[in-house]
Design a protein around this motif. Sequence first.
Motif, PDB file in Angstrom:
ATOM      1  N   MET A   1       0.850  -1.205   0.000  1.00  0.00           N
ATOM      2  CA  MET A   1       0.000   0.000   0.000  1.00  0.00           C
ATOM      3  C   MET A   1       0.884   1.254   0.000  1.00  0.00           C
ATOM      4  N   LYS A   2       0.486   2.271  -0.759  1.00  0.00           N
ATOM      5  CA  LYS A   2       1.265   3.518  -0.773  1.00  0.00           C
ATOM      6  C   LYS A   2       1.098   4.230   0.564  1.00  0.00           C
ATOM      7  N   SER A   3       2.155   4.890   0.996  1.00  0.00           N
ATOM      8  CA  SER A   3       2.037   5.594   2.277  1.00  0.00           C
ATOM      9  C   SER A   3       2.556   7.021   2.157  1.00  0.00           C
ATOM     10  N   VAL A   4       2.035   7.880   3.026  1.00  0.00           N
ATOM     11  CA  VAL A   4       2.454   9.281   3.057  1.00  0.00           C
ATOM     12  C   VAL A   4       2.310   9.800   4.483  1.00  0.00           C
ATOM     13  N   THR A   5       3.203  10.707   4.846  1.00  0.00           N
ATOM     14  CA  THR A   5       3.082  11.397   6.133  1.00  0.00           C
ATOM     15  C   THR A   5       2.737  12.854   5.859  1.00  0.00           C
ATOM     16  N   VAL A   6       1.775  13.379   6.565  1.00  0.00           N
ATOM     17  CA  VAL A   6       1.435  14.798   6.427  1.00  0.00           C
ATOM     18  C   VAL A   6       1.700  15.467   7.776  1.00  0.00           C
ATOM     19  N   ILE A   7       2.569  16.489   7.748  1.00  0.00           N
ATOM     20  CA  ILE A   7       2.913  17.236   8.964  1.00  0.00           C
ATOM     21  C   ILE A   7       2.306  18.626   8.863  1.00  0.00           C
ATOM     22  N   GLY A   8       1.479  18.970   9.836  1.00  0.00           N
ATOM     23  CA  GLY A   8       0.750  20.244   9.812  1.00  0.00           C
ATOM     24  C   GLY A   8      -0.711  19.981   9.546  1.00  0.00           C
ATOM     25  N   MET A   9      -1.528  20.244  10.545  1.00  0.00           N
ATOM     26  CA  MET A   9      -2.965  19.958  10.440  1.00  0.00           C
ATOM     27  C   MET A   9      -3.790  21.237  10.498  1.00  0.00           C
ATOM     28  N   GLY A  10      -3.317  22.282   9.791  1.00  0.00           N
ATOM     29  CA  GLY A  10      -4.193  23.416   9.535  1.00  0.00           C
ATOM     30  C   GLY A  10      -5.232  22.951   8.521  1.00  0.00           C
ATOM     31  N   PRO A  11      -6.113  23.859   8.052  1.00  0.00           N
ATOM     32  CA  PRO A  11      -7.118  23.459   7.073  1.00  0.00           C
ATOM     33  C   PRO A  11      -6.502  22.792   5.835  1.00  0.00           C
ATOM     34  N   MET A  12      -5.330  23.273   5.419  1.00  0.00           N
ATOM     35  CA  MET A  12      -4.694  22.733   4.222  1.00  0.00           C
ATOM     36  C   MET A  12      -4.164  21.320   4.448  1.00  0.00           C
ATOM     37  N   GLY A  13      -3.410  21.136   5.546  1.00  0.00           N
ATOM     38  CA  GLY A  13      -2.864  19.805   5.838  1.00  0.00           C
ATOM     39  C   GLY A  13      -3.984  18.793   6.050  1.00  0.00           C
ATOM     40  N   GLN A  14      -5.057  19.211   6.693  1.00  0.00           N
ATOM     41  CA  GLN A  14      -6.192  18.290   6.899  1.00  0.00           C
ATOM     42  C   GLN A  14      -6.798  17.879   5.553  1.00  0.00           C
ATOM     43  N   ALA A  15      -6.969  18.858   4.650  1.00  0.00           N
ATOM     44  CA  ALA A  15      -7.542  18.535   3.330  1.00  0.00           C
ATOM     45  C   ALA A  15      -6.616  17.581   2.570  1.00  0.00           C
ATOM     46  N   MET A  16      -5.308  17.788   2.714  1.00  0.00           N
ATOM     47  CA  MET A  16      -4.346  16.941   1.999  1.00  0.00           C
ATOM     48  C   MET A  16      -4.346  15.519   2.544  1.00  0.00           C
ATOM     49  N   ALA A  17      -4.316  15.405   3.864  1.00  0.00           N
ATOM     50  CA  ALA A  17      -4.362  14.064   4.462  1.00  0.00           C
ATOM     51  C   ALA A  17      -5.660  13.360   4.053  1.00  0.00           C
ATOM     52  N   GLY A  18      -6.760  14.111   4.026  1.00  0.00           N
ATOM     53  CA  GLY A  18      -8.052  13.542   3.623  1.00  0.00           C
ATOM     54  C   GLY A  18      -8.028  13.055   2.176  1.00  0.00           C
ATOM     55  N   ALA A  19      -7.370  13.819   1.297  1.00  0.00           N
ATOM     56  CA  ALA A  19      -7.299  13.424  -0.122  1.00  0.00           C
ATOM     57  C   ALA A  19      -6.510  12.125  -0.272  1.00  0.00           C
ATOM     58  N   TYR A  20      -5.437  11.972   0.513  1.00  0.00           N
ATOM     59  CA  TYR A  20      -4.666  10.719   0.435  1.00  0.00           C
ATOM     60  C   TYR A  20      -5.476   9.539   0.991  1.00  0.00           C
ATOM     61  N   LEU A  21      -6.213   9.788   2.073  1.00  0.00           N
ATOM     62  CA  LEU A  21      -7.067   8.702   2.601  1.00  0.00           C
ATOM     63  C   LEU A  21      -8.079   8.273   1.545  1.00  0.00           C
TER      64      LEU A  21
END
Length: 285
Positions: A1-21
Amino acid sequence: MKSVTVIGMGPMGQAMAGAYLDKGYEVTVWNRTPARADELVVRGAARAGSVEAALIASDLVVLSLIDHDAVDAVLAQAPETALAGRVFVNLTSDTPDRMRATAAWLAERGAVQLAGGVQVPPPGIGTPEAMTYYSGPEEVIESRRADLEVLTGVHYLGADQGLAPLYYQIGIDMFWTALAGYLHGQAVAEANGISADEFLPHAVRTLDLRYFLEFYAPRITAGHHEGDVDRISMGVASVEHVVRTAEAAGVDGSLPAAVLELFRRGVAAGHGQRSLTSLVEVLKA
Ligand code: NDP
């Protein structure tokens, strides 16, 4: 499975982590204030207990922090062994020089940075029309293109790490001043009993600057500032009317007054009978 780490959970980081999920990635998140990741954890993200653990979880790390002081503060929490070999997609806004400095700092520790400047607000992440400026090593951008395109389209500018933040800052320079102009004009409208909804179609038409940009850009490129269609002296008179109209409505006129001051500097520099575009020369000087 592909993996990614997102550091920073402002509105932008949250949207990015959500897109990867949404795309089925194994997503690890870290934020200084851990609770900001709660929703993503409910959706399936893993919350790392430390920056080191967040980095170790994936060789692809997205940085979405407020500025590069925050990037420095976060990366300093990890041992160098956790940095080496990783690709950092740095989507944190700051100056071109700060982006270059972060790239050099990471390179000294065996990591690679891809510099980015996101061109959409958080709700645009993961939509087809979204775009991000990128700069840095082209071969790494190409090898990671599929991962980057989960977030937005990729507009590659070149190897210099400062290019993506430079294009980003130029655009945001135009954006903030135009948006501030909209808010100021709307304050004058409201003070006269005209609601934002009522004025909306007029605002949309006025702020559609495409005609002006396409007319002026070739003239600026050619250094052609003749006053055949507009003159700075006309601009001075016009902005004086704007300031007086705002002040008559009890609205703070300091924003158009700053524009008036700039136009007056153009006249003082001898450009009164030349086009407003000659202000580009005045500003550069
Ligand atoms: P926010 O300001 O909401 O988020 C900032 C993040 O930085 C938070 O996770 C915050 O942590 C963290 N942070 C701030 N200071 C520190 C510090 N000293 N140490 C550790 N972490 C810190 O920004 P956004 O999510 O809106 O934006 C992120 C980046 O994306 C910014 O660079 C922004 O300019 C850029 N951008 C944003 C757009 C937008 O519309 N939002 C559009 C295009 C680009 P904590 O939660 O603990 O405070």
